[in-house]
Scaffold this motif. Sequence first.
Motif, PDB file in Angstrom:
ATOM      1  N   ARG A  80       0.788  -1.245  -0.021  1.00  0.00           N
ATOM      2  CA  ARG A  80      -0.241   0.038  -0.006  1.00  0.00           C
ATOM      3  C   ARG A  80       1.045   1.164  -0.014  1.00  0.00           C
ATOM      4  O   ARG A  80       0.619   2.240  -0.793  1.00  0.00           O
ATOM      5  CB  ARG A  80      -0.967   0.019   1.231  1.00  0.00           C
ATOM      6  N   ASN A  81       1.816   1.241   0.642  1.00  0.00           N
ATOM      7  CA  ASN A  81       2.875   2.289   0.780  1.00  0.00           C
ATOM      8  C   ASN A  81       3.633   2.639  -0.578  1.00  0.00           C
ATOM      9  O   ASN A  81       3.571   3.857  -1.270  1.00  0.00           O
ATOM     10  CB  ASN A  81       4.037   2.251   1.645  1.00  0.00           C
ATOM     11  N   ILE A  82       4.035   1.401  -1.226  1.00  0.00           N
ATOM     12  CA  ILE A  82       4.633   1.590  -2.487  1.00  0.00           C
ATOM     13  C   ILE A  82       3.592   1.878  -3.591  1.00  0.00           C
ATOM     14  O   ILE A  82       4.073   2.964  -4.371  1.00  0.00           O
ATOM     15  CB  ILE A  82       5.149   0.233  -2.924  1.00  0.00           C
ATOM     16  N   ALA A  83       2.503   1.640  -3.484  1.00  0.00           N
ATOM     17  CA  ALA A  83       1.455   2.051  -4.523  1.00  0.00           C
ATOM     18  C   ALA A  83       1.111   3.541  -4.345  1.00  0.00           C
ATOM     19  O   ALA A  83       1.006   4.161  -5.253  1.00  0.00           O
ATOM     20  CB  ALA A  83       0.223   1.261  -4.271  1.00  0.00           C
ATOM     21  N   GLY A  84       1.143   3.869  -3.041  1.00  0.00           N
ATOM     22  CA  GLY A  84       0.512   5.442  -3.018  1.00  0.00           C
ATOM     23  C   GLY A  84       1.736   6.084  -3.349  1.00  0.00           C
ATOM     24  O   GLY A  84       1.528   7.403  -4.042  1.00  0.00           O
ATOM     25  N   VAL A  85       2.943   5.802  -3.133  1.00  0.00           N
ATOM     26  CA  VAL A  85       4.091   6.727  -3.335  1.00  0.00           C
ATOM     27  C   VAL A  85       4.437   6.712  -4.832  1.00  0.00           C
ATOM     28  O   VAL A  85       4.576   7.857  -5.602  1.00  0.00           O
ATOM     29  CB  VAL A  85       5.510   6.288  -2.728  1.00  0.00           C
ATOM     30  N   THR A  86       4.191   5.527  -5.471  1.00  0.00           N
ATOM     31  CA  THR A  86       4.616   5.295  -6.871  1.00  0.00           C
ATOM     32  C   THR A  86       3.533   6.159  -7.756  1.00  0.00           C
ATOM     33  O   THR A  86       3.807   6.970  -8.905  1.00  0.00           O
ATOM     34  CB  THR A  86       4.677   4.014  -7.495  1.00  0.00           C
ATOM     35  N   SER A  87       2.204   6.273  -7.277  1.00  0.00           N
ATOM     36  CA  SER A  87       1.274   6.701  -8.075  1.00  0.00           C
ATOM     37  C   SER A  87       1.546   8.417  -7.835  1.00  0.00           C
ATOM     38  O   SER A  87       1.177   8.917  -8.918  1.00  0.00           O
ATOM     39  CB  SER A  87      -0.153   6.524  -7.291  1.00  0.00           C
ATOM     40  N   PHE A  88       1.752   8.752  -6.676  1.00  0.00           N
ATOM     41  CA  PHE A  88       1.980  10.095  -6.343  1.00  0.00           C
ATOM     42  C   PHE A  88       3.056  10.781  -7.543  1.00  0.00           C
ATOM     43  O   PHE A  88       3.114  11.793  -8.075  1.00  0.00           O
ATOM     44  CB  PHE A  88       2.347  10.397  -5.204  1.00  0.00           C
ATOM     45  N   LEU A  89       4.171   9.902  -7.467  1.00  0.00           N
ATOM     46  CA  LEU A  89       5.280  10.279  -8.170  1.00  0.00           C
ATOM     47  C   LEU A  89       5.084  10.265  -9.687  1.00  0.00           C
ATOM     48  O   LEU A  89       5.397  11.122 -10.569  1.00  0.00           O
ATOM     49  CB  LEU A  89       6.453   9.022  -8.020  1.00  0.00           C
ATOM     50  N   ARG A  90       4.115   9.324 -10.205  1.00  0.00           N
ATOM     51  CA  ARG A  90       3.787   9.267 -11.645  1.00  0.00           C
ATOM     52  C   ARG A  90       3.060  10.413 -11.900  1.00  0.00           C
ATOM     53  O   ARG A  90       3.601  11.087 -12.992  1.00  0.00           O
ATOM     54  CB  ARG A  90       2.782   7.965 -11.732  1.00  0.00           C
TER      55      ARG A  90
END
Length: 207
Positions: A80-90
């Motif tokens: 969930r952390n990785i998905a949140g961070v990578t979506s934000f970065l994208r």
Amino acid sequence: STPIKSSAASDVYKRQQCGKIREAIDLLSFEGEPISWERYGSGHINDTFRLVCRDGEKEHLYILQRINHEIFTDPVSLMRNIAGVTSFLREKIIAQGGDPYRETLNIVKSRDGKDYVTDSDGNYWRGYLFISGATCFDKVRNPDDFYQSGKAFGHFQRQLAEYPAEELTETIVNFHNTPVRLETFKKAVEELSLIHISEPTRHSLIS
């Protein structure tokens, strides 16, 4: 605590834990038919594979990982952390005219829309798009490596400056707590001094 395994025993253990790799591949929404996979990189926590899938004449490359749930005991929160961070970065990368397929990780979803899958043995797996032409260094070769690493990390931090940190879960308590790490190290050195380490060596380690 998790027992330390010898190299040979660890290799056998890893093979056993990865026994359902084909099952994990089938649960993730990779494009094309999987034709090969092999261990990739030099990481020693998770089990990492480079997966090749073929769709007609076109090949698709992926990274497939078995998450070591003995270390990351809350893999659901981790993803969930990785998905949140990578979506934000994208979103940031696209807004700045960058390439989101090279400048951040891209998670391959499961066939039912999750960011991970579990095999019938209870192991957690995740998939990413493979970033071709990238280079990873295990050791610093020269001062410029330090500079480029710091520059990249600073850029990463700047991109995440507005990220809502309260949404993150601390998956390994105190893992990035430098004062706690230092005190733990000093305690370990003190304990060594009670065994066989010389006073000058002990002093040099903690000074």
